[in-house]
Scaffold this motif. Sequence first.
Motif, PDB file in Angstrom:
ATOM      1  N   TYR A 116     -65.090  52.522   4.591  1.00  0.00           N
ATOM      2  CA  TYR A 116     -65.749  53.824   4.514  1.00  0.00           C
ATOM      3  C   TYR A 116     -66.257  54.112   3.101  1.00  0.00           C
ATOM      4  O   TYR A 116     -67.364  54.605   2.912  1.00  0.00           O
ATOM      5  N   GLU A 117     -65.441  53.778   2.101  1.00  0.00           N
ATOM      6  CA  GLU A 117     -65.858  54.001   0.716  1.00  0.00           C
ATOM      7  C   GLU A 117     -67.090  53.167   0.381  1.00  0.00           C
ATOM      8  O   GLU A 117     -67.996  53.641  -0.328  1.00  0.00           O
ATOM      9  N   THR A 128     -58.995  55.348   9.915  1.00  0.00           N
ATOM     10  CA  THR A 128     -59.013  55.716   8.496  1.00  0.00           C
ATOM     11  C   THR A 128     -60.400  56.197   8.079  1.00  0.00           C
ATOM     12  O   THR A 128     -60.529  57.141   7.301  1.00  0.00           O
ATOM     13  N   LYS A 129     -61.444  55.552   8.600  1.00  0.00           N
ATOM     14  CA  LYS A 129     -62.805  56.015   8.336  1.00  0.00           C
ATOM     15  C   LYS A 129     -62.994  57.431   8.867  1.00  0.00           C
ATOM     16  O   LYS A 129     -63.639  58.271   8.230  1.00  0.00           O
ATOM     17  N   LYS A 175     -62.696  64.584   5.613  1.00  0.00           N
ATOM     18  CA  LYS A 175     -62.702  65.133   4.256  1.00  0.00           C
ATOM     19  C   LYS A 175     -64.107  65.620   3.890  1.00  0.00           C
ATOM     20  O   LYS A 175     -64.274  66.691   3.307  1.00  0.00           O
ATOM     21  N   GLU A 176     -65.110  64.814   4.254  1.00  0.00           N
ATOM     22  CA  GLU A 176     -66.489  65.213   3.954  1.00  0.00           C
ATOM     23  C   GLU A 176     -66.956  66.327   4.881  1.00  0.00           C
ATOM     24  O   GLU A 176     -67.748  67.178   4.471  1.00  0.00           O
ATOM     25  N   LYS A 224     -60.212  52.400   4.970  1.00  0.00           N
ATOM     26  CA  LYS A 224     -60.604  53.195   3.796  1.00  0.00           C
ATOM     27  C   LYS A 224     -61.583  52.411   2.927  1.00  0.00           C
ATOM     28  O   LYS A 224     -62.544  52.975   2.398  1.00  0.00           O
ATOM     29  N   GLU A 248     -61.444  59.884   6.508  1.00  0.00           N
ATOM     30  CA  GLU A 248     -62.319  60.074   5.348  1.00  0.00           C
ATOM     31  C   GLU A 248     -63.519  60.940   5.723  1.00  0.00           C
ATOM     32  O   GLU A 248     -63.968  61.785   4.939  1.00  0.00           O
ATOM     33  N   ARG A 267     -70.107  54.798   2.016  1.00  0.00           N
ATOM     34  CA  ARG A 267     -70.473  56.022   1.304  1.00  0.00           C
ATOM     35  C   ARG A 267     -71.198  55.697  -0.001  1.00  0.00           C
ATOM     36  O   ARG A 267     -72.177  56.347  -0.355  1.00  0.00           O
TER      37      ARG A 267
END
Length: 604
Positions: free
Chosen positions: A192-193, A314-315, A321-322, A189, A318, A196
Amino acid sequence: MILEKRVYTIFDLIKLSFKVAPTLAVVILVSRLMVALSGPALIVVTAHFINTSLAVVNEAVSPEQMVLPIVVLGLLSFLRQVVNVSNKYIKSKFLIQTRLSYRVELVEKRGKLAYRYIEDPDTYDLIKRITDSADTQIIDQYQNVLSLIDITIQVAGILIILLVNVWLVAPIIVLFSAPAFYFGAKAGKTVYEAERDVSKVERKAVYLAEVSSGRDAVLERTLFGYGDKVTRELWNRFEYVRVHKQAARKKTDTQLAISGMLTVVTAGSVMLVLLQPVATQLISVGLFISLTTASISLSNTLGGWLPNVLSKFTKDVEFLKELSQFAQLEEVEDALLSPHSTDFIFEKLVFKQVSFTYPGTEKKILDNVSFEIKPGKHYALVGENGAGKTTVIKLLTGQYLNYKGDILLNGKELKEYSSSDLKSVFSIAYQDFAKYQLSIRENIEIGDLESTTDDRLFKAISDFKLTDLINKLPKGVETSLGKITEDGVDLSGGQWQRIALARTIMNPAPIKILDEPTAALDPMSESRLYEQFEQIMEHTTSLFISHRLGSIKLADEILVFDKGTIIEQGRHTSLMAQKGKYALMYQSQLEWYKKDESEVKADA
């Protein structure tokens, strides 16, 4: 249909693959399960092999007893090798299938999106993140899920063997494995954040890289010598991305290091606990060696492979979600369809007290604008930059429907027309018109792919004085433009503009719109080209947009925009007589035309 308007969950990490390529997904699943199940099987077979070997050495059994475990071990090893090699081939086939189905749907979805998303930077970044990795995203997600299943089966297999033989060891593995899963997921996570957050900066860096080394900017780059400055800016952006990603990586490395330490403790604990059962002959020597070897292997898996897989998993979550956000973005009905009709009869267009504000802003771009367009007349929208002229075109073509007031086309509210209906009404040459790296024929025929004939094509070429140019080219209208092909030809700015105008008149739509497509030309050249266009479009409804007034003197009606409102309206002569805004603008620009006229006479 693969892409759906819904919220995507972790189950879609598998379901999407089965939608894209069901047969290949099944093959991958079966092969990966076979490899995963072979892990626990190897522990049992290896233990049997070691015990049999010791028995043969001690002459307790005959050497023939070694044949079966050797054959089974060989088959299991061969199976794992075959699966690893075949998976590479299957993945390439999967990627091809993805391009033929899923990527096509993503491109179609992108083409249907409401225009406001393209102009919104945040949404545009979301679109880029989803579509740029479409080819590999699905198969990678699927493989990551299968890797987790693989690890789970390995852990479960060892636990079952231990529960059957030495149950005390099983809780130790569970105790130390749980944190490894937790920290691996947390690391994913974080990564990925970080990716982004820096995506906008990366997009600008990619653009600057093209400016600093690309072909399109080479002349100005050489002339103005801005290469070093752009390179420094490019370096700063890449450094920003590096620093932020490195900070995220340091954080994840700490989390993964903790996970790795716990798994090492797990393996050591297992081996210590197993010493007493093997000493008391509760378990065989072969099983002891096999389990300790498996524990070391499992330690490496949990400490290295598991955190990496969990990070990717986890990526992927995420990303889903997008993907959910992207899938639910509003689409324009019939956006990808051809014009609904090629014989639309235009009667009248009325703007009635129309006001408009761009989404996310408060400033009114249009404020109670009213005017009327009748068939067969030439109209001009003039005014300074930012006065609202181009916004009128965006509303006419249905790019934005959140306006107040009424826009009536043949007496019917514009919002009631579909996108394909409006394509039948308007043909537009934009200021930033496209320069297609195709043949001249294709560049022009794009204006009307349904009913273009050679007679219409060559008439358009003749109307815009392109005949001499094309006759000089080795392949005539079949000559490729641009530098994609070896025999491609570059055109001047003015020649490209004539190609764009020819494309516009090829379209059978009854209303032709020119949104400053000649802005790069000098005032006199623009004026001559507009006059030429008016002659070609005689008895056809046309709408010119320009902030240069010398180009639109012959228009039947001139609408003068200022700060989102129409402040003057009429023919050139009447507007000059009013001595208002239009007259002041025209007088201020008059020197351009006098200068150009004198230069033309001097050249003659």
